[in-house]
Scaffold this motif. Structure first.
Motif, PDB file in Angstrom:
ATOM      1  N   TYR A  48       0.842  -1.183   0.000  1.00  0.00           N
ATOM      2  CA  TYR A  48       0.000   0.000   0.000  1.00  0.00           C
ATOM      3  C   TYR A  48       0.883   1.240   0.000  1.00  0.00           C
ATOM      4  CZ  TYR A  48      -4.063  -2.772   1.453  1.00  0.00           C
ATOM      5  OH  TYR A  48      -5.096  -3.676   1.511  1.00  0.00           O
ATOM      6  N   VAL A  49       0.454   2.253  -0.722  1.00  0.00           N
ATOM      7  CA  VAL A  49       1.095   3.565  -0.686  1.00  0.00           C
ATOM      8  C   VAL A  49       0.018   4.543  -0.216  1.00  0.00           C
ATOM      9  CG1 VAL A  49       2.265   5.368  -1.999  1.00  0.00           C
ATOM     10  CG2 VAL A  49       2.629   2.964  -2.601  1.00  0.00           C
ATOM     11  N   LYS A  50       0.325   5.248   0.874  1.00  0.00           N
ATOM     12  CA  LYS A  50      -0.649   6.174   1.459  1.00  0.00           C
ATOM     13  C   LYS A  50      -0.081   7.586   1.440  1.00  0.00           C
ATOM     14  CE  LYS A  50      -3.280   6.966   5.715  1.00  0.00           C
ATOM     15  NZ  LYS A  50      -3.528   6.447   7.071  1.00  0.00           N
ATOM     16  N   VAL A  51      -0.933   8.549   1.082  1.00  0.00           N
ATOM     17  CA  VAL A  51      -0.541   9.956   1.120  1.00  0.00           C
ATOM     18  C   VAL A  51      -0.731  10.447   2.552  1.00  0.00           C
ATOM     19  CG1 VAL A  51      -0.968  12.273   0.226  1.00  0.00           C
ATOM     20  CG2 VAL A  51      -1.253  10.285  -1.280  1.00  0.00           C
ATOM     21  N   LEU A  52       0.379  10.844   3.195  1.00  0.00           N
ATOM     22  CA  LEU A  52       0.303  11.323   4.573  1.00  0.00           C
ATOM     23  C   LEU A  52       0.092  12.828   4.642  1.00  0.00           C
ATOM     24  CD1 LEU A  52       3.170   9.316   6.288  1.00  0.00           C
ATOM     25  CD2 LEU A  52       0.727   8.819   6.278  1.00  0.00           C
ATOM     26  N   ALA A  53       0.792  13.570   3.769  1.00  0.00           N
ATOM     27  CA  ALA A  53       0.691  15.028   3.813  1.00  0.00           C
ATOM     28  C   ALA A  53       1.164  15.616   2.496  1.00  0.00           C
ATOM     29  CB  ALA A  53       1.534  15.586   4.956  1.00  0.00           C
ATOM     30  N   VAL A  54       0.637  16.781   2.187  1.00  0.00           N
ATOM     31  CA  VAL A  54       1.090  17.564   1.035  1.00  0.00           C
ATOM     32  C   VAL A  54       1.324  18.967   1.558  1.00  0.00           C
ATOM     33  CG1 VAL A  54       0.539  18.425  -1.262  1.00  0.00           C
ATOM     34  CG2 VAL A  54      -0.299  16.173  -0.550  1.00  0.00           C
ATOM     35  N   LYS A  55       2.569  19.448   1.403  1.00  0.00           N
ATOM     36  CA  LYS A  55       2.906  20.781   1.905  1.00  0.00           C
ATOM     37  C   LYS A  55       3.844  21.431   0.903  1.00  0.00           C
ATOM     38  CE  LYS A  55       4.602  23.087   6.033  1.00  0.00           C
ATOM     39  NZ  LYS A  55       5.156  22.882   7.383  1.00  0.00           N
ATOM     40  N   GLY A  56       3.366  22.497   0.270  1.00  0.00           N
ATOM     41  CA  GLY A  56       4.184  23.136  -0.758  1.00  0.00           C
ATOM     42  C   GLY A  56       4.426  22.159  -1.895  1.00  0.00           C
ATOM     43  N   GLY A  57       5.690  21.975  -2.252  1.00  0.00           N
ATOM     44  CA  GLY A  57       6.049  21.048  -3.323  1.00  0.00           C
ATOM     45  C   GLY A  57       6.461  19.684  -2.808  1.00  0.00           C
ATOM     46  N   THR A  58       6.145  19.373  -1.539  1.00  0.00           N
ATOM     47  CA  THR A  58       6.560  18.113  -0.938  1.00  0.00           C
ATOM     48  C   THR A  58       5.354  17.236  -0.622  1.00  0.00           C
ATOM     49  OG1 THR A  58       8.466  19.191   0.076  1.00  0.00           O
ATOM     50  CG2 THR A  58       7.836  17.081   0.983  1.00  0.00           C
ATOM     51  N   VAL A  59       5.468  15.967  -0.953  1.00  0.00           N
ATOM     52  CA  VAL A  59       4.438  14.983  -0.632  1.00  0.00           C
ATOM     53  C   VAL A  59       5.062  13.948   0.293  1.00  0.00           C
ATOM     54  CG1 VAL A  59       2.869  13.236  -1.559  1.00  0.00           C
ATOM     55  CG2 VAL A  59       3.333  15.302  -2.879  1.00  0.00           C
ATOM     56  N   ARG A  60       4.431  13.677   1.418  1.00  0.00           N
ATOM     57  CA  ARG A  60       4.915  12.645   2.342  1.00  0.00           C
ATOM     58  C   ARG A  60       4.082  11.390   2.101  1.00  0.00           C
ATOM     59  NH1 ARG A  60       8.098  13.878   6.812  1.00  0.00           N
ATOM     60  NH2 ARG A  60       7.080  12.145   7.863  1.00  0.00           N
ATOM     61  N   LEU A  61       4.778  10.279   1.861  1.00  0.00           N
ATOM     62  CA  LEU A  61       4.126   9.009   1.578  1.00  0.00           C
ATOM     63  C   LEU A  61       4.477   7.980   2.636  1.00  0.00           C
ATOM     64  CD1 LEU A  61       4.963   8.741  -2.223  1.00  0.00           C
ATOM     65  CD2 LEU A  61       2.820   9.519  -1.212  1.00  0.00           C
ATOM     66  N   SER A  62       3.566   7.068   2.867  1.00  0.00           N
ATOM     67  CA  SER A  62       3.798   5.907   3.718  1.00  0.00           C
ATOM     68  C   SER A  62       3.700   4.687   2.808  1.00  0.00           C
ATOM     69  CB  SER A  62       2.721   5.837   4.798  1.00  0.00           C
ATOM     70  OG  SER A  62       2.717   4.556   5.409  1.00  0.00           O
ATOM     71  N   ILE A  63       4.668   3.780   2.927  1.00  0.00           N
ATOM     72  CA  ILE A  63       4.650   2.569   2.107  1.00  0.00           C
ATOM     73  C   ILE A  63       4.610   1.366   3.035  1.00  0.00           C
ATOM     74  CG2 ILE A  63       5.878   1.202   0.379  1.00  0.00           C
ATOM     75  CD1 ILE A  63       7.162   3.923  -0.509  1.00  0.00           C
ATOM     76  N   GLU A  64       3.552   0.577   2.912  1.00  0.00           N
ATOM     77  CA  GLU A  64       3.405  -0.652   3.685  1.00  0.00           C
ATOM     78  C   GLU A  64       3.593  -1.815   2.721  1.00  0.00           C
ATOM     79  OE1 GLU A  64      -0.277  -0.828   5.973  1.00  0.00           O
ATOM     80  OE2 GLU A  64      -0.433   1.344   5.702  1.00  0.00           O
ATOM     81  N   ALA A  65       4.645  -2.598   2.938  1.00  0.00           N
ATOM     82  CA  ALA A  65       4.931  -3.712   2.040  1.00  0.00           C
ATOM     83  C   ALA A  65       5.414  -4.901   2.853  1.00  0.00           C
ATOM     84  CB  ALA A  65       6.005  -3.304   1.027  1.00  0.00           C
ATOM     85  N   PRO A  66       5.240  -6.103   2.331  1.00  0.00           N
ATOM     86  CA  PRO A  66       5.768  -7.282   3.018  1.00  0.00           C
ATOM     87  C   PRO A  66       7.285  -7.159   3.203  1.00  0.00           C
ATOM     88  CG  PRO A  66       4.320  -7.926   1.214  1.00  0.00           C
ATOM     89  CD  PRO A  66       4.537  -6.447   1.098  1.00  0.00           C
ATOM     90  N   ALA A  67       7.809  -7.816   4.219  1.00  0.00           N
ATOM     91  CA  ALA A  67       9.243  -7.727   4.547  1.00  0.00           C
ATOM     92  C   ALA A  67      10.136  -8.131   3.378  1.00  0.00           C
ATOM     93  CB  ALA A  67       9.546  -8.584   5.769  1.00  0.00           C
ATOM     94  N   GLU A  68       9.674  -9.044   2.554  1.00  0.00           N
ATOM     95  CA  GLU A  68      10.509  -9.519   1.438  1.00  0.00           C
ATOM     96  C   GLU A  68      10.537  -8.552   0.248  1.00  0.00           C
ATOM     97  OE1 GLU A  68       6.459 -11.509   0.979  1.00  0.00           O
ATOM     98  OE2 GLU A  68       7.850 -11.217   2.634  1.00  0.00           O
ATOM     99  N   VAL A  69       9.726  -7.497   0.295  1.00  0.00           N
ATOM    100  CA  VAL A  69       9.703  -6.504  -0.779  1.00  0.00           C
ATOM    101  C   VAL A  69      10.657  -5.369  -0.424  1.00  0.00           C
ATOM    102  CG1 VAL A  69       8.279  -4.810  -2.015  1.00  0.00           C
ATOM    103  CG2 VAL A  69       7.337  -7.049  -1.425  1.00  0.00           C
ATOM    104  N   LEU A  70      11.677  -5.185  -1.242  1.00  0.00           N
ATOM    105  CA  LEU A  70      12.651  -4.126  -1.036  1.00  0.00           C
ATOM    106  C   LEU A  70      12.085  -2.811  -1.558  1.00  0.00           C
ATOM    107  CD1 LEU A  70      15.538  -3.379  -0.174  1.00  0.00           C
ATOM    108  CD2 LEU A  70      16.267  -3.938  -2.499  1.00  0.00           C
TER     109      LEU A  70
END
Length: 68
Positions: A20-42
């Motif tokens: 999953y990729v989640k948008v945490l915040a958008v401020k100015g020209g910056t986007v903060r993302l959260s990435i939830e992935a299985p441990a075996e996914v680099l």
């Protein structure tokens, strides 16, 4: 390429890797993302991936030149 619009708090699911990729915040020209992935996914930032790839190429080149 797929281009999606998401609001803060919304997620995108990538079924082929179970992430999953989640948008945490958008401020100015910056986007903060959260990435939830299985441990075996680099998951790497692009600049780190480029650095590792460059180091691998340099190491392979030196092995070729030294005849190993």
């Amino acid at each position: 390429m797929l281009v999606l619009s998401r609001r803060v708090g919304e997620r995108i699911f990538i079924p082929s890797i179970g992430a999953y990729v989640k948008v945490l915040a958008v401020k100015g020209g910056t986007v903060r993302l959260s990435i939830e992935a299985p441990a075996e996914v680099l998951v790497l930032r692009e600049e780190l991936r480029d650095k590792l790839e460059s180091e691998r190429r340099a190491q392979a080149s030196s092995l070729t030149l030294s005849g190993k």
